[in-house]
Design a protein around this motif. Structure first.
Motif, PDB file in Angstrom:
ATOM      1  N   TYR B 283       0.841  -1.202   0.000  1.00  0.00           N
ATOM      2  CA  TYR B 283       0.000   0.000   0.000  1.00  0.00           C
ATOM      3  C   TYR B 283       0.877   1.253   0.000  1.00  0.00           C
ATOM      4  CZ  TYR B 283      -3.524   3.423   1.367  1.00  0.00           C
ATOM      5  OH  TYR B 283      -4.342   4.526   1.401  1.00  0.00           O
ATOM      6  N   CYS B 284       1.890   1.248   0.871  1.00  0.00           N
ATOM      7  CA  CYS B 284       2.772   2.415   0.970  1.00  0.00           C
ATOM      8  C   CYS B 284       3.485   2.661  -0.365  1.00  0.00           C
ATOM      9  CB  CYS B 284       3.795   2.217   2.086  1.00  0.00           C
ATOM     10  SG  CYS B 284       3.043   2.325   3.716  1.00  0.00           S
ATOM     11  N   ARG B 286       2.452   1.733  -3.376  1.00  0.00           N
ATOM     12  CA  ARG B 286       1.477   2.172  -4.381  1.00  0.00           C
ATOM     13  C   ARG B 286       1.086   3.633  -4.211  1.00  0.00           C
ATOM     14  NH1 ARG B 286      -3.409   0.224  -4.197  1.00  0.00           N
ATOM     15  NH2 ARG B 286      -3.205  -1.107  -2.356  1.00  0.00           N
ATOM     16  N   HIS B 287       1.053   4.081  -2.953  1.00  0.00           N
ATOM     17  CA  HIS B 287       0.604   5.449  -2.682  1.00  0.00           C
ATOM     18  C   HIS B 287       1.760   6.412  -2.439  1.00  0.00           C
ATOM     19  CE1 HIS B 287      -3.799   4.700  -2.442  1.00  0.00           C
ATOM     20  NE2 HIS B 287      -3.377   3.475  -2.209  1.00  0.00           N
ATOM     21  N   ILE B 289       3.919   6.452  -0.110  1.00  0.00           N
ATOM     22  CA  ILE B 289       4.052   6.828   1.300  1.00  0.00           C
ATOM     23  C   ILE B 289       5.412   6.337   1.806  1.00  0.00           C
ATOM     24  CG2 ILE B 289       3.112   6.441   3.619  1.00  0.00           C
ATOM     25  CD1 ILE B 289       0.358   6.003   2.098  1.00  0.00           C
ATOM     26  N   ILE B 295       0.253   8.370   7.602  1.00  0.00           N
ATOM     27  CA  ILE B 295      -1.191   8.166   7.415  1.00  0.00           C
ATOM     28  C   ILE B 295      -1.913   7.892   8.735  1.00  0.00           C
ATOM     29  CG2 ILE B 295      -1.073   7.392   5.011  1.00  0.00           C
ATOM     30  CD1 ILE B 295      -1.576   4.513   6.267  1.00  0.00           C
TER      31      ILE B 295
END
Lengths: 250, 299
Positions: B283-284, B286-287, B289, B295
């Motif tokens: 997730y990190c 992909r975004h 982050i 977040i």
């Protein structure tokens, strides 16, 4: 956790079916009496896996004998050849495979582990006596498959197969055995265990309880042993009756 | 990228296991390397050995389950002597869930666990719904909760996480009370008190009649409570309740949880926790982050 492929499915009467599952590569060694936790996919009201005993093992295949008893097993009954099913295996500890003149007693769905058990005795050069019981002949889901691996006897309550009555009333039940293995309904296992205790014959019983994790973490499936609550999934499902005095009495 | 801090503790990632769902960690070592987790909260431990409640202790419910195990455990002395030596080399934060029926019992367990070098934290369980005495009784009254936390604070000098029950009118009130009494962190939610009836047998499924509900069915309630508490206290919050995926974990992080615990999902997929770690990493990436802390609490 492994995705097995369903390579065969057989319906056995109204209540039972078998699933033969193929492992994608080499399977771990499986002791007779061990079980699997099967994921029930696609049933919206089934949350947990279902513990199912291992009926037979051959190369990279396991056969499960399943009795349809609720929504989980009803959903599993819909599986077809070619489907994939996620399985945690092998779980629990199995029978000790001791004795030279063993008696294997099974009733209802409890006959499931006895086929792999009989074969395991054969591998040690021992031919067991196998006594299978049920209310009717139809409720003994698997019969002739056992014949090759031991002396096969039946007891049915309606007399439709073998001797009429309970397994404990069978004329050959009180024979000269040096070990008894039993899996079946609780009252049957308790009766067999009490008899073995009285006679001084060593005996193992395979219990069944509702389970969640299957690995001894949640402590939901406990049974009452002389050493306190034990997990059927991890410390069992096979228990030596020497530790089961309390269970036997209740 | 995934490292978070919980008081003095550094977690390599925010994913821990919930007490009572992961044994002592050893049960899952066959499935994956458990040291990959941010922490392992082991089985609730009491002053003396406990047999727990009678079978049946579990009932499956829609998207969840009820349990009434009743804190079956070996007791703190056996834990220190026999279990601790077996698990102390696991290279992650091993946290002991401390349970009891009296303030004295909580203190006894905390004091003994304080001596264990490789246990950097305790989770004080004032929220078990399945014991007759103590347990949730301490967690439903702000004064009682403060009293037990104050007493344990005197004998325990490492990180103290206090586990809260959702079975209260205002979880914020309890959280503030334990913060004031010296807690370093709060974790929530423990199970929700529930009940299920077998209509064929015409009796409850559980031997104890009522039990603790867990699983995905409780998640929205847990997210709401974590959001409320995270906005009301200054100490870090650990979120749990029905987490079964990285997306579930992210919900809790976004509403303010510094870390999460995964419970019932371990029963369905014993490798779910490590999948969540990988999912957070993904997730990190992909975004874009760089630090998961960016977040935390954005909602």
């Amino acid at each position: 956790m492994t995705n097995f492929k369903v390579v065969d499915r057989q319906q056995l009467g109204k209540q039972y079916f078998t699933l033969t599952l193929e492992h994608p590569s080499k399977m771990e060694k499986i002791e007779a009496g061990q079980f699997v936790e099967v994921e029930v996919a696609g049933a919206k009201d089934v949350f947990l896996r279902r513990p199912i005993s291992i009926h037979d093992v051959e190369d990279n295949r396991i056969k499960l004998l399943v009795q349809v008893v609720g929504k989980g097993t009803r959903k599993l009954a819909e599986l077809k050849t070619g489907n994939t099913v996620n399985v945690i295996y092998p779980l629990g500890h199995g029978f000790s495979i001791t004795g030279q003149r063993p008696l294997l007693v099974g009733g209802g769905a409890g006959i499931a582990p006895l086929l792999h058990l009989a074969k395991s005795y054969n591998a040690k050069g021992v031919r067991p006596t196998i006594l299978l019981g049920g209310r009717t002949a139809e409720l003994i889901a698997v019969k002739e498959e056992f014949r090759e691996y031991g002396e096969l006897l039946f007891a049915t309550e309606d007399g439709s197969l073998g001797e009429k009555g309970l397994v404990t009333q069978h004329s050959r039940f009180a024979g000269d055995y040096d070990h008894i293995c039993c899996c079946g309904p609780t009252p049957m296992m308790k009766a067999v265990a009490r008899y073995a205790r009285e006679k001084g014959t060593s005996c193992e019983v395979s219990l069944e309880n509702m389970m969640a994790c299957g690995v001894g973490a949640c402590l939901c499936c406990v049974c009452d042993t002389d050493e306190g609550h034990k997990c059927v999934c991890k410390e069992g499902p096979v228990f030596d009756i020497r530790k089961m005095t309390k269970w036997m009495k209740n | 990228m995934l490292e978070v801090k919980l008081d003095k503790l550094t977690l390599k990632n925010p994913v821990m296991t919930a007490s009572g769902t992961f044994g002592y960690g050893e049960e899952f070592a066959d499935f994956f390397d458990v040291s990959r987790l941010g922490g392992i909260v082991v089985k609730g431990t009491t002053g003396e050995r406990r047999q727990g409640n009678a079978y049946p202790r579990m009932a499956e419910t829609p998207s969840g389950m009820l349990n009434a195990v009743g804190l079956q455990n070996v007791g703190v002395e056996t834990f220190c002597k026999e279990v601790y030596p077996r698990i102390k080399e696991i290279d992650t934060n091993i946290i002991v869930n401390v349970s009891g029926s009296s303030i004295e019992e909580y203190c006894k367990v905390a004091e003994m666990v304080n001596e264990l070098e490789r246990i950097p934290a305790i989770e004080l369980n004032i929220s078990c719904p399945n014991v007759k005495k103590g347990g949730m009784g301490f967690g439903t009254d702000p004064n009682m909760a403060a009293q037990v936390v104050e007493a344990v604070r005197k004998v325990y000098d490492k990180t103290m996480i206090v586990k809260l029950t959702p079975n209260v009118t205002s979880v914020v009130e309890i959280a503030k009370s334990v913060e004031g009494a010296g807690a370093d962190s709060v974790s929530l939610i423990n199970t929700m008190l529930g009940m299920a009836v077998d209509v064929e047998k015409q009796k409850p499924y559980l031997s104890t009649i009522t039990g603790g509900l867990s699983g995905p069915c409780v998640k929205p309630v847990a997210v709401r409570m974590v959001w409320q508490v995270a906005h009301a206290v200054k100490i870090p919050v650990v979120g749990l309740g029905g987490i079964a995926s990285a997306a579930d974990a992210l919900e809790f992080l976004m509403v303010g949880a510094r870390a999460v615990e995964v419970g019932t999902a371990n029963f369905i997929d014993p490798t779910v926790t490590v999948k969540i770690v990988e999912g957070l990493q993904d997730y990190c990436e992909r975004h874009g982050i760089k630090d998961i802390n960016d977040i935390i609490g954005i909602i």
